[in-house]
Write a protein that holds these residues in place. Structure first.
Motif, PDB file in Angstrom:
ATOM      1  N   LYS A  10     -46.178 113.848  54.096  1.00 24.14           N
ATOM      2  CA  LYS A  10     -44.868 113.634  54.688  1.00 24.14           C
ATOM      3  C   LYS A  10     -44.206 112.922  53.706  1.00 24.14           C
ATOM      4  CE  LYS A  10     -45.014 115.140  59.032  1.00 24.14           C
ATOM      5  NZ  LYS A  10     -44.285 116.526  59.306  1.00 24.14           N
ATOM      6  N   LYS A  11     -44.706 111.818  53.119  1.00 25.19           N
ATOM      7  CA  LYS A  11     -43.840 111.031  52.042  1.00 25.19           C
ATOM      8  C   LYS A  11     -43.331 112.042  50.810  1.00 25.19           C
ATOM      9  CE  LYS A  11     -45.659 106.572  52.723  1.00 25.19           C
ATOM     10  NZ  LYS A  11     -46.556 105.612  52.146  1.00 25.19           N
ATOM     11  N   MET A  12     -44.210 113.114  50.453  1.00 25.50           N
ATOM     12  CA  MET A  12     -43.822 114.283  49.316  1.00 25.50           C
ATOM     13  C   MET A  12     -42.509 114.838  50.135  1.00 25.50           C
ATOM     14  SD  MET A  12     -44.743 115.091  46.369  1.00 25.50           S
ATOM     15  CE  MET A  12     -42.883 115.084  45.821  1.00 25.50           C
ATOM     16  N   GLN A  13     -42.714 115.255  51.339  1.00 25.82           N
ATOM     17  CA  GLN A  13     -41.551 115.944  52.146  1.00 25.82           C
ATOM     18  C   GLN A  13     -40.428 115.245  52.012  1.00 25.82           C
ATOM     19  OE1 GLN A  13     -41.608 116.253  56.435  1.00 25.82           O
ATOM     20  NE2 GLN A  13     -41.265 118.369  56.172  1.00 25.82           N
ATOM     21  N   LYS A  14     -40.406 113.994  52.160  1.00 27.79           N
ATOM     22  CA  LYS A  14     -39.107 112.975  52.156  1.00 27.79           C
ATOM     23  C   LYS A  14     -38.534 113.175  50.704  1.00 27.79           C
ATOM     24  CE  LYS A  14     -40.004 110.175  55.850  1.00 27.79           C
ATOM     25  NZ  LYS A  14     -40.427 108.858  56.552  1.00 27.79           N
ATOM     26  N   GLU A  15     -39.220 112.953  49.706  1.00 27.75           N
ATOM     27  CA  GLU A  15     -39.028 112.992  48.339  1.00 27.75           C
ATOM     28  C   GLU A  15     -38.381 114.433  48.145  1.00 27.75           C
ATOM     29  OE1 GLU A  15     -38.534 111.094  44.624  1.00 27.75           O
ATOM     30  OE2 GLU A  15     -38.880 110.353  46.410  1.00 27.75           O
ATOM     31  N   VAL A  16     -38.934 115.459  48.513  1.00 25.40           N
ATOM     32  CA  VAL A  16     -38.516 116.706  47.859  1.00 25.40           C
ATOM     33  C   VAL A  16     -36.992 116.916  48.529  1.00 25.40           C
ATOM     34  CG1 VAL A  16     -38.656 119.239  48.490  1.00 25.40           C
ATOM     35  CG2 VAL A  16     -40.769 117.904  47.952  1.00 25.40           C
ATOM     36  N   LYS A  17     -36.888 116.510  49.919  1.00 27.20           N
ATOM     37  CA  LYS A  17     -35.243 116.537  50.318  1.00 27.20           C
ATOM     38  C   LYS A  17     -34.440 115.890  49.589  1.00 27.20           C
ATOM     39  CE  LYS A  17     -36.785 117.669  55.090  1.00 27.20           C
ATOM     40  NZ  LYS A  17     -36.992 117.371  56.602  1.00 27.20           N
ATOM     41  N   LYS A  18     -34.859 114.630  49.241  1.00 32.89           N
ATOM     42  CA  LYS A  18     -34.180 113.854  48.409  1.00 32.89           C
ATOM     43  C   LYS A  18     -33.684 114.324  47.183  1.00 32.89           C
ATOM     44  CE  LYS A  18     -35.122 109.776  46.004  1.00 32.89           C
ATOM     45  NZ  LYS A  18     -35.866 108.502  45.801  1.00 32.89           N
ATOM     46  N   LEU A  19     -34.614 115.047  46.508  1.00 33.22           N
ATOM     47  CA  LEU A  19     -34.494 115.520  45.019  1.00 33.22           C
ATOM     48  C   LEU A  19     -33.693 116.766  45.336  1.00 33.22           C
ATOM     49  CD1 LEU A  19     -38.091 115.332  43.710  1.00 33.22           C
ATOM     50  CD2 LEU A  19     -36.346 114.218  42.810  1.00 33.22           C
TER      51      LEU A  19
END
Length: 160
Positions: A10-19
């Motif tokens: 879930k944290k990686m998912q948020k980071e991917v969206k941000k990137l």
């Protein structure tokens, strides 16, 4: 962007969206990476050259053991993750428990999925969740299985 081992999908998912929102092309590859070798390193370098951010997803110890057999892993998931993150080409490492990366790809939705050339396009799990799939050929003789066989042939089961 700080290199890191993701504490959760879930944290990686948020980071991917941000990137992606910041215009970064996110590349994804996955595997066991139980014994790191030149073939892996070449794959990561080629993958990274396709975008700005490379995420490497690794099978958890339990998942790897289910896929490869009870004598594996040879290197624990925390060790494998740290080794991968130490590579210049790898930006993020995330561990997943499933046998395939389908679920993690459906959640992360990177731009490009990179796999080794031993997979036919139709066999690549999760390809429907990315814009593009790229395959790179193996380096002949460079594989974890070859390394294991080499060690067994040279040393047998002697204790070191």
């Amino acid at each position: 962007m700080e290199k890191s081992i993701a504490s959760s999908i879930k944290k990686m998912q948020k980071e991917v969206k941000k990137l992606q929102k910041a215009g970064k092309k996110v590349i994804f590859t996955n595997g066991c990476f139980d014994l790191l070798h030149l073939g892996h390193i070449n794959l990561f370098e080629k993958a990274k050259s396709m975008g700005e951010v490379l995420i490497v997803a690794i099978n958890s110890d339990k998942s790897l053991s289910c896929l490869k057999g009870p004598q594996r892993p040879l290197s624990w998931e925390k060790d494998r993750a740290k080794q991968l993150l130490s590579l210049k080409s790898v930006d993020y490492v995330v561990v997943f428990d499933e046998q395939t990366p389908k679920e993690i790809l459906s959640e992360l939705r990177p731009d490009i999925l990179v796999k080794g050339g031993d997979y036919k396009l139709s066999e690549i799990v999760g390809r429907e969740y990315v814009k593009k799939v790229c395959r790179f050929p193996f380096i002949k003789g460079k594989s974890t299985a070859n390394l294991i066989n080499l060690i067994v042939n040279r040393y047998g089961y002697k204790k070191m």
